[in-house]
Scaffold this active site. Sequence first.
Site, PDB file in Angstrom:
ATOM      1  N   HIS A   1       0.832  -1.199   0.000  1.00 31.00           N
ATOM      2  CA  HIS A   1       0.000   0.000   0.000  1.00 31.00           C
ATOM      3  C   HIS A   1       0.872   1.258   0.000  1.00 31.00           C
ATOM      4  CE1 HIS A   1      -2.917   2.864   1.978  1.00 31.00           C
ATOM      5  NE2 HIS A   1      -3.704   2.291   1.101  1.00 31.00           N
TER       6      HIS A   1
ATOM      7  N   SER B   1      -9.018 -14.708  -0.085  1.00 28.04           N
ATOM      8  CA  SER B   1      -9.210 -13.306  -0.425  1.00 28.04           C
ATOM      9  C   SER B   1     -10.624 -13.087  -0.946  1.00 28.04           C
ATOM     10  CB  SER B   1      -8.191 -12.907  -1.496  1.00 28.04           C
ATOM     11  OG  SER B   1      -8.559 -11.679  -2.084  1.00 28.04           O
TER      12      SER B   1
HETATM   13  C1  LIG Z   1      -6.649   0.198   2.697  1.00 25.26           C
HETATM   14  C2  LIG Z   1      -5.295  -0.292   2.968  1.00 25.26           C
HETATM   15  C3  LIG Z   1      -4.434   0.397   3.838  1.00 25.26           C
HETATM   16  C4  LIG Z   1      -4.785   1.743   4.430  1.00 25.26           C
HETATM   17  O1  LIG Z   1      -5.818   1.683   5.284  1.00 25.26           O
HETATM   18  P1  LIG Z   1      -6.604   3.018   5.666  1.00 25.26           P
HETATM   19  O2  LIG Z   1      -7.483   2.518   6.750  1.00 25.26           O
HETATM   20  O3  LIG Z   1      -7.317   3.462   4.440  1.00 25.26           O
HETATM   21  O4  LIG Z   1      -5.608   4.010   6.132  1.00 25.26           O
HETATM   22  C5  LIG Z   1      -3.211  -0.146   4.113  1.00 25.26           C
HETATM   23  N1  LIG Z   1      -2.826  -1.299   3.555  1.00 25.26           N
HETATM   24  C6  LIG Z   1      -3.606  -1.984   2.701  1.00 25.26           C
HETATM   25  C7  LIG Z   1      -3.096  -3.254   2.124  1.00 25.26           C
HETATM   26  C8  LIG Z   1      -4.855  -1.500   2.370  1.00 25.26           C
HETATM   27  O5  LIG Z   1      -5.620  -2.168   1.492  1.00 25.26           O
END
Ligand SMILES: *Cc1c(COP(=O)(O)O)cnc(C)c1O
Length: 376
Positions: free
Chosen positions: A125, A326
């Site tokens: 991410h 998933s």
């Molecule tokens: C959505 C997501 C995040 C971030 O989460 P938020 O709650 O939007 O800050 C981090 N890592 C992954 C893999 C995600 O899908």
Amino acid sequence: MITSPLCSVEESIDTLLNDFLEQMTQQVEFNAGYSENLAFDYSRLWHFLRYNINNAGDPFIYDKFVKSHAKEFEQKSLQWFAQLYELQNHWGYVTTGGSEGNIYGLFLGRERYPDSVFYASKDSHYSIVKAARLLRIPYTPIDSQLNGEIDYDQLERELSAHRHQSAILNLNLGTTMKGAIDRIERVVDILKRVNITQFHLHCDAALGGMLLPFIDSAPKISFQDYPIGSIAVSGHKFIGSPIHFGIVLTRREYVQKIGKRIEYLGTDDTTITGSRCGLNALFLWYAIATRGQKFAREVVTCLENAQYLRDRLQQIGYNPLLNDFSITVAFKKPPAKVCDKWQLAIEGNLAHVVVMQHISTQKINELIDDLLQAQA
Ligand SMILES: *Cc1c(COP(=O)(O)O)cnc(C)c1O
């Protein structure tokens, strides 16, 4: 439209709010691309919107004279997650979301091992790379396999090349685009082989943190079985909430030296932000208290529906990818009209649907009909 926001009359405020409400009601209908559960109901808690509930600083430390917090609820929620991930002697807090949890995980890693190199797959991410930048940790990107999982061979080569430095690693327990899971067990084996003993293993389990524990055959998320350093989970994704939040958990001994006492708050400064939304903690606790027993069932339904969507997409030539454990179905990007209507998340020539609780088989059939129509 308000022309000057400072002197809008009552009617225009009304109109704006009504229009926005209409927009929100409609977007819920076709929100398929984002991993947000929209099937929640917190209406029992609306009274608490009248108060300023502030869980400033450490959730486990508070002065008995400070009464405007919900730290008991926060502690109960954290306890629930600690049990879920077999973590004894836990520490953690309710964050603003998965991203803050990731920043915290990397922060802990850097505090433990200041001279580390940071490793994470290219499918990680964006908050992961940002956290490394913020914290100025040198980052070695690792390729991903086609299914989105980290390339273990390349990881081993890179770790081996820096074997005399400590390591901070991010493992994805469900990547954003493809829902791929990096295997903790395999990475721990690699660390043993290259003989790196000083490492901090952070798990980004934004969505998967609420899926894997409820699937019998899935890889375990266990602090007891593996040397996991920290884990971040989103609250507004699988659990769902109108306010964005998440949790981060770690072993208590890692935070011993992190924060200092703030006398006038009667707590320790162990968190990233100072003031923290106490409503979050209350919402999270409420979700667990009312739905905790049903999460497993919700996960099974989402998995079944994801498989159904995959099969239907396969039939109509969209080459879907659905990883094990998933609920994220990635496929060939459809015409813009369909992407737009269903708010599909797009990356390059891939689109995805995250089959959350509100994506029923009926919704899936509607989407397939739209895809067929767009083809015709
Ligand atoms: C959505 C997501 C995040 C971030 O989460 P938020 O709650 O939007 O800050 C981090 N890592 C992954 C893999 C995600 O899908």
